[in-house]
Design a protein around this motif. Structure first.
Motif, PDB file in Angstrom:
ATOM      1  N   ALA A  66       0.867  -1.178   0.000  1.00  0.00           N
ATOM      2  CA  ALA A  66       0.000   0.000   0.000  1.00  0.00           C
ATOM      3  C   ALA A  66       0.903   1.228   0.000  1.00  0.00           C
ATOM      4  N   VAL A  67       0.505   2.254  -0.740  1.00  0.00           N
ATOM      5  CA  VAL A  67       1.299   3.484  -0.825  1.00  0.00           C
ATOM      6  C   VAL A  67       0.432   4.643  -0.347  1.00  0.00           C
ATOM      7  N   LEU A  68       0.907   5.353   0.673  1.00  0.00           N
ATOM      8  CA  LEU A  68       0.123   6.426   1.276  1.00  0.00           C
ATOM      9  C   LEU A  68       0.950   7.704   1.375  1.00  0.00           C
ATOM     10  N   ARG A  69       0.265   8.839   1.376  1.00  0.00           N
ATOM     11  CA  ARG A  69       0.911  10.128   1.606  1.00  0.00           C
ATOM     12  C   ARG A  69       1.100  10.321   3.102  1.00  0.00           C
ATOM     13  N   LEU A  70       2.331  10.593   3.502  1.00  0.00           N
ATOM     14  CA  LEU A  70       2.629  10.729   4.925  1.00  0.00           C
ATOM     15  C   LEU A  70       1.946  11.932   5.543  1.00  0.00           C
ATOM     16  N   ASP A  71       1.854  13.061   4.810  1.00  0.00           N
ATOM     17  CA  ASP A  71       1.247  14.244   5.406  1.00  0.00           C
ATOM     18  C   ASP A  71      -0.201  13.978   5.774  1.00  0.00           C
ATOM     19  N   ARG A  72      -0.923  13.289   4.903  1.00  0.00           N
ATOM     20  CA  ARG A  72      -2.327  12.998   5.195  1.00  0.00           C
ATOM     21  C   ARG A  72      -2.459  11.975   6.316  1.00  0.00           C
ATOM     22  N   LEU A  73      -1.619  10.950   6.277  1.00  0.00           N
ATOM     23  CA  LEU A  73      -1.693   9.918   7.316  1.00  0.00           C
ATOM     24  C   LEU A  73      -1.410  10.513   8.692  1.00  0.00           C
ATOM     25  N   ALA A  75      -1.712  13.606   9.554  1.00  0.00           N
ATOM     26  CA  ALA A  75      -2.747  14.591   9.902  1.00  0.00           C
ATOM     27  C   ALA A  75      -3.921  13.937  10.617  1.00  0.00           C
ATOM     28  N   LEU A  76      -4.056  12.617  10.493  1.00  0.00           N
ATOM     29  CA  LEU A  76      -5.141  11.915  11.181  1.00  0.00           C
ATOM     30  C   LEU A  76      -5.009  12.022  12.701  1.00  0.00           C
ATOM     31  N   VAL A  77      -3.802  12.273  13.182  1.00  0.00           N
ATOM     32  CA  VAL A  77      -3.601  12.436  14.625  1.00  0.00           C
ATOM     33  C   VAL A  77      -4.481  13.567  15.159  1.00  0.00           C
ATOM     34  N   ASP A  78      -4.647  14.597  14.363  1.00  0.00           N
ATOM     35  CA  ASP A  78      -5.404  15.772  14.819  1.00  0.00           C
ATOM     36  C   ASP A  78      -6.908  15.542  14.844  1.00  0.00           C
ATOM     37  N   ASP A  94      -7.914   5.055   3.457  1.00  0.00           N
ATOM     38  CA  ASP A  94      -8.191   5.070   2.013  1.00  0.00           C
ATOM     39  C   ASP A  94      -8.063   6.481   1.438  1.00  0.00           C
ATOM     40  N   TYR A  95      -8.300   7.484   2.274  1.00  0.00           N
ATOM     41  CA  TYR A  95      -8.209   8.872   1.799  1.00  0.00           C
ATOM     42  C   TYR A  95      -6.773   9.402   1.874  1.00  0.00           C
ATOM     43  N   CYS A  96      -5.888   8.560   2.353  1.00  0.00           N
ATOM     44  CA  CYS A  96      -4.474   8.928   2.414  1.00  0.00           C
ATOM     45  C   CYS A  96      -3.665   8.257   1.307  1.00  0.00           C
ATOM     46  N   LEU A  97      -4.317   7.473   0.479  1.00  0.00           N
ATOM     47  CA  LEU A  97      -3.607   6.724  -0.547  1.00  0.00           C
ATOM     48  C   LEU A  97      -3.012   7.650  -1.591  1.00  0.00           C
ATOM     49  N   HIS A  98      -1.878   7.212  -2.122  1.00  0.00           N
ATOM     50  CA  HIS A  98      -1.167   7.982  -3.149  1.00  0.00           C
ATOM     51  C   HIS A  98      -1.448   7.357  -4.514  1.00  0.00           C
ATOM     52  N   GLY A  99      -1.913   8.149  -5.445  1.00  0.00           N
ATOM     53  CA  GLY A  99      -2.225   7.615  -6.759  1.00  0.00           C
ATOM     54  C   GLY A  99      -3.307   6.561  -6.654  1.00  0.00           C
ATOM     55  N   LYS A 100      -3.068   5.401  -7.269  1.00  0.00           N
ATOM     56  CA  LYS A 100      -4.041   4.309  -7.188  1.00  0.00           C
ATOM     57  C   LYS A 100      -3.918   3.544  -5.880  1.00  0.00           C
ATOM     58  N   GLY A 101      -2.873   3.798  -5.119  1.00  0.00           N
ATOM     59  CA  GLY A 101      -2.797   3.303  -3.752  1.00  0.00           C
ATOM     60  C   GLY A 101      -2.249   1.924  -3.545  1.00  0.00           C
ATOM     61  N   GLY A 102      -2.261   1.067  -4.559  1.00  0.00           N
ATOM     62  CA  GLY A 102      -1.756  -0.281  -4.392  1.00  0.00           C
ATOM     63  C   GLY A 102      -2.696  -1.151  -3.586  1.00  0.00           C
ATOM     64  N   ALA A 103      -2.139  -1.987  -2.728  1.00  0.00           N
ATOM     65  CA  ALA A 103      -2.926  -2.921  -1.923  1.00  0.00           C
ATOM     66  C   ALA A 103      -3.713  -2.190  -0.843  1.00  0.00           C
ATOM     67  N   ALA A 104      -4.713  -2.880  -0.279  1.00  0.00           N
ATOM     68  CA  ALA A 104      -5.508  -2.294   0.801  1.00  0.00           C
ATOM     69  C   ALA A 104      -4.641  -2.120   2.046  1.00  0.00           C
ATOM     70  N   HIS A 112       3.355   2.072  11.315  1.00  0.00           N
ATOM     71  CA  HIS A 112       4.458   2.335  10.389  1.00  0.00           C
ATOM     72  C   HIS A 112       4.543   3.810  10.015  1.00  0.00           C
ATOM     73  N   GLY A 113       3.388   4.454   9.874  1.00  0.00           N
ATOM     74  CA  GLY A 113       3.399   5.841   9.448  1.00  0.00           C
ATOM     75  C   GLY A 113       3.722   6.822  10.552  1.00  0.00           C
ATOM     76  N   LEU A 114       3.296   6.539  11.790  1.00  0.00           N
ATOM     77  CA  LEU A 114       3.475   7.484  12.882  1.00  0.00           C
ATOM     78  C   LEU A 114       4.847   7.394  13.530  1.00  0.00           C
ATOM     79  N   VAL A 115       5.490   6.236  13.475  1.00  0.00           N
ATOM     80  CA  VAL A 115       6.849   6.112  13.999  1.00  0.00           C
ATOM     81  C   VAL A 115       7.784   6.898  13.084  1.00  0.00           C
ATOM     82  N   ASP A 116       8.527   7.838  13.663  1.00  0.00           N
ATOM     83  CA  ASP A 116       9.365   8.732  12.866  1.00  0.00           C
ATOM     84  C   ASP A 116      10.715   8.087  12.573  1.00  0.00           C
ATOM     85  N   ALA A 117      10.640   6.973  11.856  1.00  0.00           N
ATOM     86  CA  ALA A 117      11.846   6.280  11.386  1.00  0.00           C
ATOM     87  C   ALA A 117      11.623   5.929   9.931  1.00  0.00           C
TER      88      ALA A 117
END
Length: 674
Positions: A66-73, A75-78, A94-104, A112-117
């Motif tokens: 799955a491919v997601l935009r980090l800024d949107r993912l 932003a869900l914290v807020d 699903d609203y954070c997906l980049h392009g066609k998004g790949g797998a679910a 994975h997205g919130l850990v700053d590594a």
């Protein structure tokens, strides 16, 4: 740059997933962060690539990410509404997906997205889960890792767990990862190589600690030794167990008698530890909350053992219903089934069950993981899986239910086990192919073992088809062949009597040996196969199908064909006799009468074609068309047409049909049934 990052992620995932000590099948996930290009504006954007829902690390490809935009993912914290409503966040992915998004995206995407590594691995290694399920796991983690790995108490996977682990990463800059209570491990790194190295360090240090500090016999010693004849015993019990495990819906079985399993099922603490159930969510989602455990040794009489298994199964179902009713509320999905997925037999081994062979096999592999976890936890502490209430919350999680709803509908013959004699060539091969294509597990039986193995390999892995070498004229050989079938798949539902040969001679030239050979293979052989099939099907109590590949020659007299025609007539009447006898057991018996199957036929290629061509005075290569021209439809009959008739009888639409013979002859008026 992006291509290299994704390639490194897939390769890391495959390496980690290929080693069972690192994680279980389809367990855990990996990720990488990097910069990509917005497909609309072309501007750079920070992205997350993470293994999608339901994938397997060992076989992961780029399509499984799955491919997601980090800024949107992030932003869900807020807008996060709190742990009581954290499930709502999964739909927001699903609203954070980049392009066609790949797998679910999976439930672990937040971690994975919130850990700053830049790179994160989440795995389910047996050694790590042993720490995670130990009664004093936090103290053990400190003793083993110091400040390098941090303990995180149990929390159900989700957005809040992602926030928790992100906080650990911020607040413990020296840490390389965490032990997740009751669950597994998570590690991180600035590069893909560093992340992988940190994951392996946690796993290896945990295992080394268990090896150096653990008690030698955490299961309390062996009280039931492995039986020398355990596979014979297992074969006797397999159809009974499969029938019990299929009370709510049909299941396929898998048998395991590995050293790990035999040690556990023969141990003094078997009942005590098995009752605690598994802990890691990936484990109990496949093994159910706990297994069914037989409390008799393999020295007990068979009838007594079967009777006890029926009692235990009834008690298991009542216990499972009570478990569901203790924890279900108005929002809970309906109970999916109360039958066990794992059955443990002291001195014999383990049966696991699932909707197909792969699911059954993987369930068994997960329980082996659970045994290893129990051994590790008990060796240094005591095994304490997550509470039953938490298990229920995951087993009947709406997100898991949604995942089940996304699965494709089962094929018509899903969860059915077929046994095809003469499956190594010709009509048998075509039948095996069609049944496998329609979802069945197939046992390819043939006296030519190499041919059977070739067809089975063509159909797929051992989860789809297995070969057996058998001469159908031998009762003892067939006993062994059906034993192999039930050990491979738990039982048998659909048996095709197809093995055959042909002797085409005038009466004066037909020898006693010709007659005996013809009847031994087709008349006696079909009888022996049917006898074994009925035994297994009756033990299962699930009904079944028995199909005879007879012939137009069973009803039409032809020249120079006395041995073959008489044997086929014998088969045809076996259909009627057995339909009458086995109907009370829900076993349907039907026949198919092909004619003129020349192309692709093993019998015709073996000399029968030349003999029949000589009888009719046509070149052998024109025999198929000769047969076609004497039919009403003027079409040549192929093995695939016979296979289609087998499927028509067994695919579900003719469920009330038994004792029938279907002509597959392109229309031979003389063969019309009366």
């Amino acid at each position: 740059m992006v291509e290299a990052l994704v390639e490194a992620l897939v390769e890391r995932s495959n390496r980690l997933g290929a080693e069972p000590r690192n994680t279980n099948y389809a367990g855990g996930n990996t990720s990488a962060k990097g910069v990509g290009s917005d497909p609309v504006t072309g501007s750079e954007v920070d992205l997350l690539w993470v293994k999608g829902s339901g994938g397997d690390l060992g076989t992961l490809t780029e399509k499984g990410l799955a491919v997601l935009r980090l800024d949107r993912l992030r932003a869900l914290v807020d807008v996060y509404p709190g742990v009581e409503r954290e499930d709502e966040m999964v739909a927001a992915f699903d609203y954070c997906l980049h392009g066609k998004g790949g797998a679910a995206p999976s439930i672990d995407t937040a971690m994975h997205g919130l850990v700053d590594a830049a790179h994160v691995d989440h795995l389910h290694p047996d050694a790590g889960i042993a720490f995670a399920t130990a009664a004093d796991g936090e103290a053990l983690t400190k003793a083993c890792f110091g400040d390098r790995v941090v303990w995180v108490p149990w929390r159900r996977p989700g957005f809040q767990l992602g926030l928790d682990i992100a906080a650990v990463h911020r607040e413990h800059p020296a840490a390389i990862g965490v032990i997740l209570g009751g669950h597994g491990i998570t590690a991180w790194g600035a590069t893909s190589d560093e992340c992988e190295a940190n994951s392996l360090e946690i796993i290896e240090r945990a295992q080394r600690y268990l090896d150096e500090h653990g008690r030698a016999d955490p299961f309390g010693g062996q009280v039931v030794a492995p039986a020398e004849d355990r596979r014979t015993w297992a074969a006797e019990l397999a159809p009974v167990l499969r029938g019990l495990a299929s009370t709510d819906r049909p299941q396929v079985g898998h048998f395991t008698d590995s050293d790990v399993v035999l040690e556990f099922v023969g141990s003094a603490r078997l009942a005590e530890l098995a009752a605690l159930g598994t802990s890691c969510p990936d484990h109990f989602l496949r093994t159910k909350v706990r297994p069914l455990v037989l409390d008799l040794p393999p020295t007990a009489p068979l009838d007594e053992t079967i009777a006890r298994l029926r009692e235990l199964h009834e008690a298991y179902r009542a216990d499972y219903r009570a478990y569901y009713e203790r924890h279900a509320d108005a929002a809970s999905p309906p109970m999916r089934g109360a039958d066990p997925a794992i059955v443990l037999l002291p001195g014999v081994g383990m049966f696991s069950f699932g909707k197909d062979k792969q699911t059954a096999r993987v369930a068994g592999e997960f329980y082996v993981n659970a045994i290893n976890v129990m051994r590790g936890a008990e060796s240094v502490s005591s095994y304490r899986p997550i509470e039953e209430r938490e298990k229920f919350r995951i087993e009947y999680w709406e997100l898991e239910e949604a995942k089940l709803r996304r699965q494709p509908p089962p094929k018509p013959l899903a969860a059915r086990v077929a046994f095809v004699t003469g499956g190594g060539s010709g009509i048998g091969r075509a039948i095996a192919r069609r049944l496998a294509a329609e979802g069945a597990c197939v046992v390819v039986a043939d006296r030519d073992g190499a041919a059977a193995a070739e067809v089975a390999a063509e159909l797929g892995s051992a989860d789809v088809a297995v070969p057996v070498t058998v001469d159908v004229t031998s009762a003892s050989a067939l006993t062994g062949a059906f034993r192999a079938a039930v050990l491979a798949f738990g039982g048998v539902d659909l048996v095709v009597n197809n093995a055959g040969l042909s002797v085409s001679k005038p009466l004066a030239e037909t020898t006693e040996a010709d007659w005996d050979l013809q009847h031994d293979v087709m008349a006696k052989g079909s009888f022996l196969v049917a006898k074994q099939a009925a035994k297994v099907m009756r033990a299962q109590g699930m009904g079944g199908d028995l199909i005879y590949i007879a012939s137009k020659n069973s009803v039409v007299a032809g020249p120079n064909n006395v041995a073959y025609g008489a044997a086929k007539a014998d088969q045809a009447h076996q259909v009627r006799l057995l339909a009458a006898e086995l109907g009370g057991d829900g076993i349907r018996v039907n026949g198919i009468n092909p004619d003129g199957v020349v192309r692709g036929s093993g019998i015709f290629a073996g000399g029968w074609g030349a003999q029949r061509a000589a009888v009719y005075g046509v070149p052998e290569e024109e025999l198929g068309q000769f047969y076609a021209q004497r039919t009403l439809l003027k079409r040549e009959v192929l093995p695939e047409h016979v296979a289609a008739a087998v499927f028509a009888l067994t695919g579900g639409d003719l469920s009330l049909t038994t004792g029938l013979h279907i002509p597959v002859d392109a229309g031979v008026a003389a063969a019309f049934l009366r």
